[in-house]
Design a protein around this motif. Structure first.
Motif, PDB file in Angstrom:
ATOM      1  N   ASP A  39      -1.079  20.010   2.998  1.00  0.00           N
ATOM      2  CA  ASP A  39      -2.098  19.656   2.015  1.00  0.00           C
ATOM      3  C   ASP A  39      -1.399  19.217   0.735  1.00  0.00           C
TER       4      ASP A  39
ATOM      5  N   ARG B 255      -6.817  -3.131   0.233  1.00  0.00           N
ATOM      6  CA  ARG B 255      -6.262  -3.806   1.420  1.00  0.00           C
ATOM      7  C   ARG B 255      -6.645  -5.292   1.514  1.00  0.00           C
TER       8      ARG B 255
ATOM      9  N   GLN C 249       0.835  -1.215   0.000  1.00  0.00           N
ATOM     10  CA  GLN C 249       0.000   0.000   0.000  1.00  0.00           C
ATOM     11  C   GLN C 249       0.865   1.258   0.000  1.00  0.00           C
ATOM     12  N   LEU C 250       1.936   1.212   0.805  1.00  0.00           N
ATOM     13  CA  LEU C 250       2.864   2.343   0.873  1.00  0.00           C
ATOM     14  C   LEU C 250       3.486   2.590  -0.506  1.00  0.00           C
TER      15      LEU C 250
ATOM     16  N   LEU D 297       3.149  15.480   3.281  1.00  0.00           N
ATOM     17  CA  LEU D 297       1.928  14.795   2.834  1.00  0.00           C
ATOM     18  C   LEU D 297       2.058  13.280   2.993  1.00  0.00           C
TER      19      LEU D 297
ATOM     20  N   ARG E 231       1.230  14.438  -7.485  1.00  0.00           N
ATOM     21  CA  ARG E 231       0.778  15.396  -6.479  1.00  0.00           C
ATOM     22  C   ARG E 231       0.332  16.705  -7.120  1.00  0.00           C
TER      23      ARG E 231
ATOM     24  N   GLN F 165     -10.496   5.699   6.928  1.00  0.00           N
ATOM     25  CA  GLN F 165      -9.235   5.918   6.196  1.00  0.00           C
ATOM     26  C   GLN F 165      -9.421   6.906   5.051  1.00  0.00           C
ATOM     27  N   LEU F 166     -10.548   6.764   4.351  1.00  0.00           N
ATOM     28  CA  LEU F 166     -10.857   7.674   3.250  1.00  0.00           C
ATOM     29  C   LEU F 166     -10.980   9.106   3.775  1.00  0.00           C
TER      30      LEU F 166
ATOM     31  N   LEU G 221      -5.801  12.346  -8.189  1.00  0.00           N
ATOM     32  CA  LEU G 221      -4.954  11.806  -7.122  1.00  0.00           C
ATOM     33  C   LEU G 221      -5.776  11.017  -6.107  1.00  0.00           C
ATOM     34  N   GLU G 222      -6.920  11.558  -5.730  1.00  0.00           N
ATOM     35  CA  GLU G 222      -7.750  10.903  -4.714  1.00  0.00           C
ATOM     36  C   GLU G 222      -8.217   9.517  -5.163  1.00  0.00           C
TER      37      GLU G 222
ATOM     38  N   TRP H 115      11.902   5.325   2.484  1.00  0.00           N
ATOM     39  CA  TRP H 115      11.132   6.384   1.805  1.00  0.00           C
ATOM     40  C   TRP H 115      11.175   7.674   2.619  1.00  0.00           C
TER      41      TRP H 115
ATOM     42  N   MET I  30       1.022   4.360  -2.645  1.00  0.00           N
ATOM     43  CA  MET I  30       0.878   5.754  -2.212  1.00  0.00           C
ATOM     44  C   MET I  30       2.092   6.584  -2.619  1.00  0.00           C
TER      45      MET I  30
ATOM     46  N   THR J 115      -5.465  15.645   1.549  1.00  0.00           N
ATOM     47  CA  THR J 115      -5.208  16.027   0.157  1.00  0.00           C
ATOM     48  C   THR J 115      -5.991  17.275  -0.269  1.00  0.00           C
TER      49      THR J 115
ATOM     50  N   LEU K 123      -0.369  10.376   4.779  1.00  0.00           N
ATOM     51  CA  LEU K 123      -0.945   9.274   4.006  1.00  0.00           C
ATOM     52  C   LEU K 123      -0.430   7.920   4.506  1.00  0.00           C
ATOM     53  N   ALA K 124       0.820   7.874   4.947  1.00  0.00           N
ATOM     54  CA  ALA K 124       1.341   6.632   5.530  1.00  0.00           C
ATOM     55  C   ALA K 124       0.568   6.289   6.802  1.00  0.00           C
TER      56      ALA K 124
ATOM     57  N   MET L 218      -7.570  10.476   4.326  1.00  0.00           N
ATOM     58  CA  MET L 218      -6.915  10.759   3.042  1.00  0.00           C
ATOM     59  C   MET L 218      -7.513  12.008   2.393  1.00  0.00           C
TER      60      MET L 218
ATOM     61  N   THR M 177      -2.454   6.987   7.411  1.00  0.00           N
ATOM     62  CA  THR M 177      -3.755   6.484   6.955  1.00  0.00           C
ATOM     63  C   THR M 177      -3.695   4.974   6.705  1.00  0.00           C
ATOM     64  N   ILE M 178      -2.581   4.526   6.141  1.00  0.00           N
ATOM     65  CA  ILE M 178      -2.392   3.093   5.882  1.00  0.00           C
ATOM     66  C   ILE M 178      -2.104   2.344   7.189  1.00  0.00           C
TER      67      ILE M 178
ATOM     68  N   ILE N  19      -6.356   2.335  -0.418  1.00  0.00           N
ATOM     69  CA  ILE N  19      -7.108   1.914   0.778  1.00  0.00           C
ATOM     70  C   ILE N  19      -7.981   0.705   0.472  1.00  0.00           C
TER      71      ILE N  19
ATOM     72  N   ARG O 287      11.840  10.549  -1.484  1.00  0.00           N
ATOM     73  CA  ARG O 287      10.889  10.547  -2.594  1.00  0.00           C
ATOM     74  C   ARG O 287      11.494  10.992  -3.923  1.00  0.00           C
TER      75      ARG O 287
END
Lengths: 268, 268
Positions: free
Chosen positions: B25, A46, A8-9, B35, A26, B8-9, A35-36, A266, A12, B16, B39-40, B12, B42-43, A43, A186
């Motif tokens: 943001d 999973r 998942q990471l 950011l 981004r 989670q959504l 992006l969303e 990361w 993302m 964003t 987001l990490a 996220m 969130t996971i 998510i 990144r």
């Protein structure tokens, strides 16, 4: 970190890295895919990725579950190619394990995969006689007793993601090695992406625009690496012409997954 | 969509959404917190949010698990306030259920919460005699037989997230109503955030800069709503002065969670 979280990471980190010429990142959405949508798929994937992580069940079906569970938003298919790579990599834990896992696929995997494929709008191979929209295709797979690895072999010439199954995840490995060489953080994701873009014609671009445009994009990415063109300029040109190297993005996701498992950081 | 996915959504979608004056943001990182850290989290919060979704176990402990599991990156505490809201809301399924759940907390929840708190760098209340860095605090909680709701009551004057437990999630409800009124899509998240920012002094700003700055930020957000100031200008000013309305962001996350459960659509 659990392997499922690593996957998942990876999803993302790939989509947020920027700028990535022509792709959602981004700084850039496409009108229909934003992006969303990519992050929501991260998510919603999973459960299927956990299934893959368990190393039980059939790979073709698990890819199908991932596609089904991430089709609940309006952004269309975001990660089909990524799941083709992540599912066997999670299932087998690493590249040797994934090679072994894909070699054990059978006709039931091929049928489940084709059914998942029908849920997406991807054309895996425009000239393919095993057309996903043809109800006869599944019968043909059964008649010929094709495994999912056979299907990937069949598609390898025209699809670099399918080709990974056949070549032992060669580009996934290369992307992971690039990340390790480039170091933590990144920016390395962007740099690894650009290096693959400069050396491999993206088959997603070929399917959409033909091999001349894919080759041109490759040469322009090389110009960016050589300092002759700014990455922002290439990004703007690709966006304007709807040239998006989606298959290399899929490979980079799998490369991040592998690199994270080998200690690449990361977070720096 | 499972409640855990909704949570989670919500995390996220909040991070964003852009521009959100002063906060991380899509367009803006802080040097130490980016950011990707949000987001990490969130996971990584998945397991603890699933625990909350199950409606079993102790709320104080579950908040502790969420904080522990999301502390594995260098971005510091990203969602402590959000977990204080999301965990009871998931546990109870909705606001009435959450009110009932927080009323059933006991001293063991308070102790577990304080232990989680010690993992973060948040100051809940700088003048608090129940200082989290004081090993005597946990003994004091036990001596006085304080529940986690008592702790929140104790902190409510100075912390708008704690206050939500005491007021029946009043601002969470208001944010969800705003989202419904504003209509579907990500712009409504920014607009709901701005409306709360223009009407409620953010206690995270108060703790960091004092109530005068919080009040000034509120008035300037009002100017944005009245068209007297551009949101970009306010964003730049807040970033430059390190004014980040983190508590209103936490509340908006919970509001998105509630609104999604009531049919509000993020995807348009």
């Amino acid at each position: 970190m659990r392997p499922v979280e690593r996957a998942q990471l990876a999803m993302m980190l790939e989509v947020t890295a920027y700028p990535k010429p022509g792709n959602v990142d981004r700084c850039h959405d496409y009108p229909e895919t934003r992006l969303e949508h990519f992050l929501a798929s991260t998510i919603f994937a999973r459960a299927a990725l956990e299934e893959a992580e368990s190393g039980k069940g059939r790979i073709g079906e698990i890819i199908g579950h991932a596609v089904r569970d991430t089709s609940c938003h309006a952004g269309g298919n975001t990660h089909f190619g990524a799941f083709i790579l992540l599912v066997p990599l999670l299932y087998g834990r690493d590249i040797p394990g994934a090679i072994s896992a894909v070699s054990r696929t059978d006709t039931s995997d091929a049928v489940a995969f084709y059914k998942a494929f029908a849920l997406t709008s991807v054309k895996m191979n425009a000239t393919d006689e095993l057309d996903v929209n043809d109800p006869g295709a599944i019968a043909a797979i059964r008649d010929r007793d094709m495994t999912l690895l056979d299907i990937m072999q069949h598609s390898a010439a025209n699809d670099m993601v399918a080709r990974e199954w056949v070549t032992g995840f060669r580009l996934v490995r290369r992307g992971a090695d690039l990340l390790q060489e480039l170091g933590p953080g990144r920016q390395s994701i962007v740099d690894a992406f650009m290096t693959l873009l400069a050396t491999e014609p993206d088959t997603f671009i070929i399917k959409k625009h033909g091999s001349e445009i894919a080759r041109e994009t490759m040469l322009r990415a090389r110009d960016v690496l050589d300092g002759k063109l700014s990455i922002k300029q290439l990004d703007e040109d690709c966006i304007q012409r709807d040239i998006n190297p989606g298959s290399i993005a899929d490979i980079i996701i799998a490369s991040i997954f592998i690199a994270l498992g080998e200690g690449w950081s990361w977070d720096s």
